[in-house]
Motif scaffolding. Structure first.
Motif, mmCIF file in Angstrom:
data_model
loop_
_atom_site.group_PDB
_atom_site.id
_atom_site.type_symbol
_atom_site.label_atom_id
_atom_site.label_comp_id
_atom_site.label_asym_id
_atom_site.label_seq_id
_atom_site.Cartn_x
_atom_site.Cartn_y
_atom_site.Cartn_z
ATOM 1 N N TYR A 297 0.839 -1.207 0.000
ATOM 2 C CA TYR A 297 0.000 0.000 0.000
ATOM 3 C C TYR A 297 0.872 1.254 0.000
ATOM 4 C CZ TYR A 297 -3.907 3.013 1.490
ATOM 5 O OH TYR A 297 -4.868 3.990 1.570
ATOM 6 N N GLU A 298 1.930 1.232 0.827
ATOM 7 C CA GLU A 298 2.855 2.369 0.904
ATOM 8 C C GLU A 298 3.583 2.570 -0.421
ATOM 9 O OE1 GLU A 298 6.949 3.617 3.301
ATOM 10 O OE2 GLU A 298 5.760 1.920 3.986
ATOM 11 N N ASP A 299 4.053 1.461 -1.012
ATOM 12 C CA ASP A 299 4.764 1.551 -2.291
ATOM 13 C C ASP A 299 3.865 2.111 -3.391
ATOM 14 O OD1 ASP A 299 6.995 0.558 -1.085
ATOM 15 O OD2 ASP A 299 6.744 -1.498 -1.822
ATOM 16 N N LEU A 300 2.602 1.649 -3.411
ATOM 17 C CA LEU A 300 1.660 2.137 -4.428
ATOM 18 C C LEU A 300 1.379 3.625 -4.246
ATOM 19 C CD1 LEU A 300 -0.912 -0.810 -4.616
ATOM 20 C CD2 LEU A 300 0.673 -0.085 -6.398
ATOM 21 N N ASN A 301 1.210 4.038 -2.983
ATOM 22 C CA ASN A 301 0.962 5.455 -2.716
ATOM 23 C C ASN A 301 2.157 6.314 -3.104
ATOM 24 O OD1 ASN A 301 -1.662 5.472 -1.844
ATOM 25 N ND2 ASN A 301 -1.169 5.267 0.311
ATOM 26 N N ASN A 302 3.368 5.799 -2.808
ATOM 27 C CA ASN A 302 4.577 6.531 -3.195
ATOM 28 C C ASN A 302 4.673 6.659 -4.705
ATOM 29 O OD1 ASN A 302 5.353 6.858 -0.552
ATOM 30 N ND2 ASN A 302 6.710 5.083 -0.528
ATOM 31 N N GLU A 303 4.289 5.576 -5.385
ATOM 32 C CA GLU A 303 4.322 5.597 -6.851
ATOM 33 C C GLU A 303 3.306 6.597 -7.395
ATOM 34 O OE1 GLU A 303 6.281 4.587 -10.173
ATOM 35 O OE2 GLU A 303 6.700 3.823 -8.162
ATOM 36 N N LYS A 304 2.126 6.623 -6.764
ATOM 37 C CA LYS A 304 1.094 7.584 -7.180
ATOM 38 C C LYS A 304 1.576 9.014 -6.971
ATOM 39 C CE LYS A 304 -3.115 6.853 -5.726
ATOM 40 N NZ LYS A 304 -4.210 6.437 -4.806
ATOM 41 N N GLU A 305 2.258 9.248 -5.843
ATOM 42 C CA GLU A 305 2.774 10.586 -5.559
ATOM 43 C C GLU A 305 3.834 10.994 -6.579
ATOM 44 O OE1 GLU A 305 4.123 10.922 -1.565
ATOM 45 O OE2 GLU A 305 2.158 10.494 -0.687
ATOM 46 N N LYS A 306 4.677 10.019 -6.954
ATOM 47 C CA LYS A 306 5.708 10.317 -7.955
ATOM 48 C C LYS A 306 5.074 10.686 -9.291
ATOM 49 C CE LYS A 306 9.300 7.291 -6.029
ATOM 50 N NZ LYS A 306 10.067 6.034 -6.240
ATOM 51 N N ILE A 307 4.060 9.910 -9.684
ATOM 52 C CA ILE A 307 3.374 10.178 -10.954
ATOM 53 C C ILE A 307 2.685 11.539 -10.901
ATOM 54 C CG2 ILE A 307 1.483 9.420 -12.450
ATOM 55 C CD1 ILE A 307 2.193 6.533 -11.600
ATOM 56 N N TYR A 308 2.058 11.830 -9.754
ATOM 57 C CA TYR A 308 1.374 13.115 -9.591
ATOM 58 C C TYR A 308 2.375 14.269 -9.652
ATOM 59 C CZ TYR A 308 -1.607 16.730 -7.553
ATOM 60 O OH TYR A 308 -2.314 17.884 -7.331
ATOM 61 N N ASP A 309 3.529 14.075 -8.971
ATOM 62 C CA ASP A 309 4.567 15.113 -9.002
ATOM 63 C C ASP A 309 5.074 15.355 -10.416
ATOM 64 O OD1 ASP A 309 4.430 15.657 -6.354
ATOM 65 O OD2 ASP A 309 6.246 14.582 -5.782
ATOM 66 N N LEU A 310 5.232 14.264 -11.179
ATOM 67 C CA LEU A 310 5.684 14.408 -12.566
ATOM 68 C C LEU A 310 4.688 15.214 -13.383
ATOM 69 C CD1 LEU A 310 7.080 10.829 -13.326
ATOM 70 C CD2 LEU A 310 8.400 12.953 -13.165
ATOM 71 N N ALA A 311 3.409 15.080 -13.035
ATOM 72 C CA ALA A 311 2.360 15.764 -13.799
ATOM 73 C C ALA A 311 2.255 17.241 -13.446
ATOM 74 C CB ALA A 311 1.018 15.078 -13.561
ATOM 75 N N ILE A 312 2.639 17.616 -12.221
ATOM 76 C CA ILE A 312 2.404 19.002 -11.795
ATOM 77 C C ILE A 312 3.680 19.775 -11.475
ATOM 78 C CG2 ILE A 312 0.133 18.413 -10.853
ATOM 79 C CD1 ILE A 312 1.425 18.596 -8.049
ATOM 80 N N LYS A 313 4.847 19.112 -11.538
ATOM 81 C CA LYS A 313 6.080 19.805 -11.155
ATOM 82 C C LYS A 313 7.103 19.830 -12.286
ATOM 83 C CE LYS A 313 5.944 19.375 -6.135
ATOM 84 N NZ LYS A 313 6.646 18.918 -4.921
ATOM 85 N N ASP A 314 7.913 20.873 -12.253
ATOM 86 C CA ASP A 314 9.025 20.999 -13.191
ATOM 87 C C ASP A 314 10.129 20.042 -12.760
ATOM 88 O OD1 ASP A 314 10.742 22.275 -15.207
ATOM 89 O OD2 ASP A 314 11.794 23.073 -13.450
ATOM 90 N N LYS A 315 10.568 19.194 -13.662
ATOM 91 C CA LYS A 315 11.524 18.140 -13.324
ATOM 92 C C LYS A 315 12.864 18.699 -12.856
ATOM 93 C CE LYS A 315 13.464 13.863 -15.204
ATOM 94 N NZ LYS A 315 13.563 12.988 -16.400
ATOM 95 N N LEU A 316 13.304 19.808 -13.442
ATOM 96 C CA LEU A 316 14.622 20.361 -13.117
ATOM 97 C C LEU A 316 14.643 21.044 -11.755
ATOM 98 C CD1 LEU A 316 17.546 21.058 -13.983
ATOM 99 C CD2 LEU A 316 16.614 23.172 -15.000
ATOM 100 N N THR A 317 13.690 21.934 -11.512
ATOM 101 C CA THR A 317 13.752 22.797 -10.317
ATOM 102 C C THR A 317 12.836 22.354 -9.182
ATOM 103 O OG1 THR A 317 12.001 24.242 -11.155
ATOM 104 C CG2 THR A 317 14.276 24.778 -11.784
#
Length: 457
Positions: A297-317
Motif C-alpha cells: 500500500y505504501e509503495d503504491l501510494n509513493n508511486e502515485k505521488e511520484k506520478i502526480y509530481d511528474l504531472a504538476i512539477k518541473d523536473k529540473l527545479t
C-alpha cells in the motif's frame, strides 16, 4: 457471604476428584487434601501450606521460591492485604500456571466474624477444548477486523494492530505487543504497546531484545525476561523498572525489506500456556499478511505521488509547472471573491540569463536555475508556492501576506542570490491579486511590472 454461598463453593469443589483444596480459618488450616500437596510437588514446591502462606516466618528464607514462581508473590500480597484489613469483605484471584498446566484459584471471605481463605489447584486439560474454541473465535474476530480495515481506502496498519492489541489485551490478558523491523543498525518499532504506553515509531539499538529475536531461526519462548541468556552484545531495555515478563518472540523475513520480530509479552514467570502460544503463532501469519499489505500500500501510494509530481512539477527545479499554477490561481481567485483572502503575486526573472547560458553552457545554466529555485524555497513558507512560468521566469504566490511583507521577502531572496557563488541578480514585479480581474489580466500586470524594473537597469 451466606451459608448457602459457602455451601455452593465447597460442594462444587468436593464434586471434582481432580481439585486440590486448602482451607484456612483465621490463618489456621481447617483442611488440606492430597491433591493439593501433589500439585505443589508438581510445581516443585514443598508440600506444605506454610511454604505458601506463612509470610512472616518463611518469606525471606524461601525467597528463591517466590522469585522463581512470581505468582506466589502476587498471591501472598493479596492474602496479606485481605487478612490485615478488618473492613475487607472478600477478595479473589485466579491464575493459569502454564509450567504444569494447572489453574490456581484463591478467595478470601468473612463469615460470622471469621476470616476464611480458600485455595484450589486444578488441571487445565479438561478446559483445553473450550480454550481452543475461544481462541478460534478470537482469530475469527481478528481476521474479520483486518478484512474490514484493509478494505478501507484510508488504510493504516497502526489502526489494525492497535485493535488487535485491544482484543489480545482483553481476551488473553496480554501486557505488551511489539512489531519491529530491521533498519540498518536499529530496530524500528512499527507498532508497539506496553499497556497504555505507545512505543510506535521509536528506534531501538539492534542489540536489544527485538534485535535478538530477529536473529533467531525460529520462534523462542522466554520464561523470565530478567534471566534470559542472550548471546554477548545483546541486552534488554526496560520501559520502566525491571519486572519479570514471559516473552514469546517470532522472527520473520518475508522479503521486500520486511525483516524483524514480533513480541508478545505477559507479566509473570512462565505465564503463557501451550494453547496460547499456538494461537499466537497462528496470529503471526495474519500480522505478517497485514505488514506485507501495508508495504505494498505504501509503495503504491509513493508511486502515485511520484506520478502526480511528474504531472504538476518541473523536473529540473521541483517548482510547480504552469498547469498546476493555472488551477491554483483559479482557486485562489475564487477564495478571494468568496472569503476575502489575500494573495500577493511576485513575477521574478534572472537578469542576463541568456548570457550566462552562452558564456558557461546550458549545464551551468541549469545549475543556476536549481540554485535559484532552492533559494526561493528557503525564503517562503510551506503554504506559499513557487511555479516555473517558462525559461528563467518564475511566479511566487504568497497567501495572506501584505505587499510590504512580500517586498521584504523578495529583497531577502535578492540579497542571498547576489551574495552567492553564482552572483545572480533578479528583476521582479509585485502585485496583490485583484479579485475583480481575471487570472490572465493579473498575470499581465505583474509581468509588465517585472519588465519595467528590468528595463530600468
Amino acid at each position: 457471604m451466606t451459608n448457602e454461598e459457602i455451601g455452593v463453593i465447597f460442594q462444587n469443589i468436593m464434586q471434582s476428584k481432580n481439585v486440590g483444596l486448602l482451607v484456612l480459618k483465621n490463618d489456621k488450616v481447617r483442611h488440606i487434601n492430597k491433591n493439593f500437596k501433589n500439585y505443589l510437588n508438581t510445581l516443585g514446591i514443598e508440600a506444605s501450606y506454610k511454604t505458601l502462606l506463612d509470610i512472616n516466618e518463611n518469606y525471606n528464607q524461601d525467597f528463591q521460591i517466590y522469585k522463581k514462581y512470581s505468582f506466589l508473590e502476587n498471591l501472598l500480597e493479596k492474602y496479606k492485604k485481605f487478612n490485615s484489613n478488618d473492613n475487607e469483605d472478600r477478595t479473589h484471584h485466579t491464575m493459569a500456571l502454564s509450567k504444569s498446566n494447572l489453574e490456581l484459584f484463591y478467595t478470601g471471605f468473612v463469615h460470622n466474624g471469621e476470616k476464611y481463605n480458600v485455595f484450589t489447584l486444578k488441571p487445565l486439560h479438561k478446559n483445553l477444548k473450550l480454550m481452543n474454541n475461544k481462541f478460534f473465535e478470537l482469530l475469527k474476530n481478528i481476521s474479520k477486523l483486518s478484512t474490514e480495515i484493509l478494505s478501507n481506502s484510508n488504510f493504516k496498519s497502526y489502526d489494525v494492530f492497535n485493535q488487535i492489541f485491544s482484543i489480545l489485551e482483553k481476551e488473553m490478558m496480554l501486557d505488551a505487543f511489539i512489531i519491529s523491523l530491521e533498519d540498518d543498525d536499529f530496530m524500528y518499532i512499527n507498532f508497539g504497546k506496553i499497556k497504555a504506553h505507545d512505543l510506535s515509531d521509536l528506534y531501538l539499538p539492534k542489540y536489544s531484545l527485538t534485535g535478538y529475536v530477529s536473529t533467531q531461526k525460529q520462534s523462542i519462548y522466554i520464561k523470565n525476561s530478567l534471566e534470559i541468556d542472550m548471546q554477548e552484545g545483546f541486552k534488554i531495555f526496560h520501559a520502566s523498572k525491571p519486572e519479570v515478563y514471559s516473552v514469546f518472540g517470532i522472527p520473520f523475513d518475508v522479503g521486500n525489506g520486511l525483516k524483524g520480530a514480533i513480541l508478545f509479552e505477559r507479566k509473570g514467570y512462565d505465564s503463557f500456556l501451550k494453547p496460547e502460544i499456538k494461537i499466537l503463532e497462528e496470529l503471526s501469519y495474519t500480522i505478517l499478511s497485514i505488514l506485507k499489505f501495508a508495504k505494498l500500500y505504501e509503495d503504491l501510494n509513493n508511486e502515485k505521488e511520484k506520478i502526480y509530481d511528474l504531472a504538476i512539477k518541473d523536473k529540473l527545479t521541483n517548482a510547480y509547472n504552469r498547469v498546476f499554477l493555472g488551477e491554483y490561481l483559479e482557486n485562489a481567485l475564487e477564495k478571494a471573491k468568496r472569503y476575502g483572502e489575500k494573495y500577493v503575486l511576485i513575477f521574478v526573472d534572472i537578469d542576463g540569463f541568456k548570457s550566462i547560458n552562452d558564456k558557461h553552457g546550458h549545464n551551468y545554466g541549469d545549475t543556476c536555475l536549481v540554485f535559484f529555485a532552492e533559494t526561493i524555497f528557503n525564503c517562503i513558507r510551506n503554504s506559499d508556492i513557487l511555479a516555473r512560468y517558462g525559461g528563467d521566469e518564475f511566479l511566487i504566490v504568497l497567501n495572506e501576506t501584505s505587499l510590504s511583507e512580500a517586498k521584504k521577502i523578495i529583497d531577502r531572496i535578492n540579497i542571498k542570490l547576489q551574495n552567492s557563488l553564482f552572483k545572480l541578480s533578479i528583476s521582479y514585479g509585485l502585485l496583490e491579486l485583484d479579485k475583480n480581474l481575471t487570472i490572465e489580466e493579473n498575470l499581465n500586470i505583474v509581468d509588465n511590472l517585472m519588465y519595467k524594473m528590468k528595463y530600468k537597469k
